[in-house]
Motif scaffolding. Structure first.
Motif, PDB file in Angstrom:
ATOM      1  N   GLN A 232       0.819  -0.981  -0.495  1.00 20.19           N
ATOM      2  CA  GLN A 232      -0.011  -0.161  -0.158  1.00 20.19           C
ATOM      3  C   GLN A 232       0.759   1.337   0.259  1.00 20.19           C
ATOM      4  O   GLN A 232       2.131   1.226   0.846  1.00 20.19           O
ATOM      5  CB  GLN A 232      -0.405  -0.329   1.456  1.00 20.19           C
ATOM      6  N   PHE A 233       0.570   2.470  -0.574  1.00 21.45           N
ATOM      7  CA  PHE A 233       1.340   3.744  -0.955  1.00 21.45           C
ATOM      8  C   PHE A 233       0.933   4.309   0.196  1.00 21.45           C
ATOM      9  O   PHE A 233      -0.803   4.647  -0.008  1.00 21.45           O
ATOM     10  CB  PHE A 233       1.803   4.083  -2.038  1.00 21.45           C
ATOM     11  N   ALA A 234       1.433   5.258   0.706  1.00 24.25           N
ATOM     12  CA  ALA A 234       1.204   6.969   1.443  1.00 24.25           C
ATOM     13  C   ALA A 234       1.517   7.622   0.201  1.00 24.25           C
ATOM     14  O   ALA A 234       2.226   8.006  -0.354  1.00 24.25           O
ATOM     15  CB  ALA A 234       2.022   6.948   2.159  1.00 24.25           C
ATOM     16  N   ARG A 235       0.551   8.423  -0.445  1.00 18.61           N
ATOM     17  CA  ARG A 235      -0.045   8.944  -1.484  1.00 18.61           C
ATOM     18  C   ARG A 235      -0.077  10.597  -1.097  1.00 18.61           C
ATOM     19  O   ARG A 235       0.285  11.226  -2.145  1.00 18.61           O
ATOM     20  CB  ARG A 235      -0.828   8.817  -2.242  1.00 18.61           C
ATOM     21  N   GLY A 236       0.150  10.698  -0.543  1.00 18.99           N
ATOM     22  CA  GLY A 236       0.690  12.151   0.091  1.00 18.99           C
ATOM     23  C   GLY A 236      -0.265  12.644  -0.112  1.00 18.99           C
ATOM     24  O   GLY A 236      -0.119  14.589  -0.173  1.00 18.99           O
ATOM     25  N   GLY A 237      -1.706  12.575  -0.317  1.00 20.69           N
ATOM     26  CA  GLY A 237      -2.894  13.535  -0.716  1.00 20.69           C
ATOM     27  C   GLY A 237      -3.221  13.784  -2.023  1.00 20.69           C
ATOM     28  O   GLY A 237      -4.571  14.471  -2.566  1.00 20.69           O
ATOM     29  N   PHE A 248       7.007  17.859  -4.188  1.00 19.04           N
ATOM     30  CA  PHE A 248       6.411  18.680  -3.413  1.00 19.04           C
ATOM     31  C   PHE A 248       7.323  19.643  -2.443  1.00 19.04           C
ATOM     32  O   PHE A 248       8.702  19.079  -3.175  1.00 19.04           O
ATOM     33  CB  PHE A 248       6.527  17.781  -2.022  1.00 19.04           C
ATOM     34  N   SER A 249       6.731  20.656  -2.249  1.00 22.81           N
ATOM     35  CA  SER A 249       8.103  21.295  -1.210  1.00 22.81           C
ATOM     36  C   SER A 249       8.802  20.972  -0.303  1.00 22.81           C
ATOM     37  O   SER A 249       7.766  20.080   0.592  1.00 22.81           O
ATOM     38  CB  SER A 249       7.395  22.808  -1.231  1.00 22.81           C
ATOM     39  N   ILE A 250       9.570  21.142  -0.057  1.00 24.85           N
ATOM     40  CA  ILE A 250      10.047  20.614   1.847  1.00 24.85           C
ATOM     41  C   ILE A 250       9.671  21.376   2.697  1.00 24.85           C
ATOM     42  O   ILE A 250       9.223  20.547   4.115  1.00 24.85           O
ATOM     43  CB  ILE A 250      11.118  21.731   2.048  1.00 24.85           C
ATOM     44  N   GLU A 251       8.200  22.474   2.529  1.00 24.90           N
ATOM     45  CA  GLU A 251       7.234  22.213   3.343  1.00 24.90           C
ATOM     46  C   GLU A 251       6.116  21.641   3.910  1.00 24.90           C
ATOM     47  O   GLU A 251       5.552  21.453   4.636  1.00 24.90           O
ATOM     48  CB  GLU A 251       6.531  23.812   2.941  1.00 24.90           C
ATOM     49  N   ASN A 252       6.125  20.945   2.518  1.00 25.83           N
ATOM     50  CA  ASN A 252       4.844  19.588   2.440  1.00 25.83           C
ATOM     51  C   ASN A 252       5.768  18.221   3.063  1.00 25.83           C
ATOM     52  O   ASN A 252       4.604  17.357   3.298  1.00 25.83           O
ATOM     53  CB  ASN A 252       4.777  19.214   1.598  1.00 25.83           C
ATOM     54  N   LEU A 253       6.785  18.363   4.122  1.00 27.28           N
ATOM     55  CA  LEU A 253       7.547  17.328   4.427  1.00 27.28           C
ATOM     56  C   LEU A 253       5.694  15.703   5.397  1.00 27.28           C
ATOM     57  O   LEU A 253       6.896  14.830   4.977  1.00 27.28           O
ATOM     58  CB  LEU A 253       8.406  17.122   4.848  1.00 27.28           C
ATOM     59  N   ASP A 254       5.665  17.537   6.374  1.00 26.51           N
ATOM     60  CA  ASP A 254       4.662  16.906   7.373  1.00 26.51           C
ATOM     61  C   ASP A 254       3.964  15.505   6.370  1.00 26.51           C
ATOM     62  O   ASP A 254       2.942  14.229   6.831  1.00 26.51           O
ATOM     63  CB  ASP A 254       4.214  17.482   7.992  1.00 26.51           C
ATOM     64  N   GLN A 286      13.189  14.410   9.993  1.00 25.17           N
ATOM     65  CA  GLN A 286      13.960  13.477  11.030  1.00 25.17           C
ATOM     66  C   GLN A 286      12.098  13.402  12.382  1.00 25.17           C
ATOM     67  O   GLN A 286      12.768  12.598  12.776  1.00 25.17           O
ATOM     68  CB  GLN A 286      14.936  14.210  11.953  1.00 25.17           C
ATOM     69  N   GLY A 287      12.020  14.451  12.034  1.00 26.59           N
ATOM     70  CA  GLY A 287      10.663  13.986  13.048  1.00 26.59           C
ATOM     71  C   GLY A 287       9.522  13.511  12.667  1.00 26.59           C
ATOM     72  O   GLY A 287       8.683  13.331  13.456  1.00 26.59           O
ATOM     73  N   LEU A 288       9.587  12.949  11.244  1.00 26.70           N
ATOM     74  CA  LEU A 288       8.571  12.173  10.046  1.00 26.70           C
ATOM     75  C   LEU A 288       8.195  10.741  11.880  1.00 26.70           C
ATOM     76  O   LEU A 288       9.363  10.176  11.992  1.00 26.70           O
ATOM     77  CB  LEU A 288       9.061  11.499   9.276  1.00 26.70           C
ATOM     78  N   ARG A 289       7.190  10.414  11.217  1.00 21.22           N
ATOM     79  CA  ARG A 289       6.616   9.310  12.803  1.00 21.22           C
ATOM     80  C   ARG A 289       7.695   7.363  11.810  1.00 21.22           C
ATOM     81  O   ARG A 289       7.837   7.242  12.947  1.00 21.22           O
ATOM     82  CB  ARG A 289       5.007   8.531  12.306  1.00 21.22           C
ATOM     83  N   ALA A 290       7.558   7.447  10.631  1.00 22.26           N
ATOM     84  CA  ALA A 290       8.970   6.529  10.452  1.00 22.26           C
ATOM     85  C   ALA A 290      10.129   6.741  10.715  1.00 22.26           C
ATOM     86  O   ALA A 290      10.785   5.821  11.314  1.00 22.26           O
ATOM     87  CB  ALA A 290       8.137   6.518   8.914  1.00 22.26           C
ATOM     88  N   VAL A 291      10.639   8.254  10.614  1.00 18.18           N
ATOM     89  CA  VAL A 291      11.644   8.060  10.591  1.00 18.18           C
ATOM     90  C   VAL A 291      12.195   8.056  12.398  1.00 18.18           C
ATOM     91  O   VAL A 291      13.347   7.176  12.539  1.00 18.18           O
ATOM     92  CB  VAL A 291      12.391   9.354  10.315  1.00 18.18           C
ATOM     93  N   LYS A 292      11.270   7.967  13.223  1.00 18.65           N
ATOM     94  CA  LYS A 292      11.258   8.154  14.711  1.00 18.65           C
ATOM     95  C   LYS A 292      11.506   6.570  15.162  1.00 18.65           C
ATOM     96  O   LYS A 292      11.912   6.776  15.962  1.00 18.65           O
ATOM     97  CB  LYS A 292      10.526   9.256  15.436  1.00 18.65           C
TER      98      LYS A 292
END
Length: 324
Positions: A232-237, A248-254, A286-292
């Motif tokens: 399953q892919f995370a599609r980022g909306g 995506f811009s870096i402002e949309n890393l969330d 680095q603050g993303l759920r998967a990264v942590k």
């Protein structure tokens, strides 16, 4: 600096349309004169039927799909294009041979004089090849030429079809079909074994470029392999199914917080290129759920373009699933 693959991302739509307009394609036809020295056979391509050698001995492969696909079936092209290492697309078992192979220019900027200098008896290329500077007819003056890909209804990235077509052109279709079956059987086994985990986990396949980041979805290069595994892919909306490498811009890393597992483009030693490293070094990444959670991984199989590399990617994904 843009890689060859980033250039292809921006040109594939236009090239595909041009190839489609040239006619319908088939895989290739049976030979009736296999025993004759210098015999030829008809071979169908999107740009029309060409007569190719029954047993080519001097093949120039103008693209990475063809080159590595032929190595998979034990055929060693006389020459190919440069630039495959720019995007870490060289499968390690083939690195030494690729480094030594004569180069005929960049994959988007072929030097036709260098092609001719190889004295080919067959030239193979792909729809991603730039045909603006040199037309198919220019290559045909040097040797029989088959440009693969772009058949009606074909996905934008259809490497499984292209490598089999390339193998067919050199008389190795059975060997390529055997690799296809091995790949499909392995995909089915992983899909079945890890069905429960695959049902609840979402993966993101990303890379950086030009200060932005790209999400590579189910019809992207490596995305096709993940799709075959039932990922399953995370599609980022992104809801447009035709947009398989949204930027995506870096402002949309969330937007990557949707992902349970993130795979980012790197070489086979796990080192990301500068553009991608710039993204993964950001505090927002680095603050993303998967990264942590320790579920951000480098992958050298980001651009798996042939069956043996694709099966290495399958092994990589199985390891992640097994340890999750």
């Amino acid at each position: 600096m843009r890689t060859q693959f980033q250039k292809w991302r921006t040109t594939v739509a236009g090239i595909s349309a041009a190839v489609l307009a040239l006619g319908a394609a088939a895989c290739g036809s049976a030979d009736e004169n296999a025993g004759a020295e210098g015999a030829t056979r008809p071979f169908d391509t999107p740009s029309g039927q060409v007569q190719i050698p029954v047993a080519p001995k001097s093949v120039v492969a103008l693209d990475q799909y063809t080159y590595f696909g032929l190595l998979d079936v034990g055929v060693h092209p006389k020459a190919t294009a440069s630039g495959y290492t720019d995007s870490f697309a060289v499968f390690p078992p083939y690195a030494a041979e690729y480094a030594k192979a004569p180069k005929v220019g960049g994959s988007m900027e072929i030097d036709i004089e260098q092609v001719g200098a190889q004295a080919p008896d067959l030239i193979l290329g792909n729809k991603f090849l730039s045909l603006e500077k040199h037309k198919i007819e220019d290559y045909q003056k040097l040797a029989p030429t088959a440009i693969l890909g772009g058949a009606p209804g074909e996905p934008g990235v259809a490497w499984p079809q292209w490598v089999i077509q390339a193998a067919d052109a050199v008389g190795k279709k059975p060997e390529a079909e055997a690799l296809k079956k091995q790949y499909e059987d392995r995909a089915a086994q992983i899909k079945s074994t890890y069905r429960d985990k695959l049902a609840k986990l979402k993966f993101a396949l990303i890379n950086g470029g030009g200060g932005k980041w790209y999400l590579n979805l189910d019809e992207s290069w490596g995305g096709t392999i993940l799709k075959d595994l039932g990922v399953q892919f995370a599609r980022g909306g992104v809801t447009d199914k035709s947009n398989n490498t949204p930027e995506f811009s870096i402002e949309n890393l969330d937007k990557l917080n949707e992902a349970d597992v993130i795979l980012y483009q790197a070489d086979y030693q796990g080192k990301a290129g500068p553009d991608t490293q710039q993204i993964i070094d950001l505090p927002a990444y680095q603050g993303l759920r998967a990264v942590k959670a320790g579920k951000s991984f480098p992958t050298g199989n980001f651009y798996a373009l042939h069956y043996k590399a694709a099966m290495a990617f399958q092994d990589e994904i199985e390891k992640i699933l097994k340890e999750y």
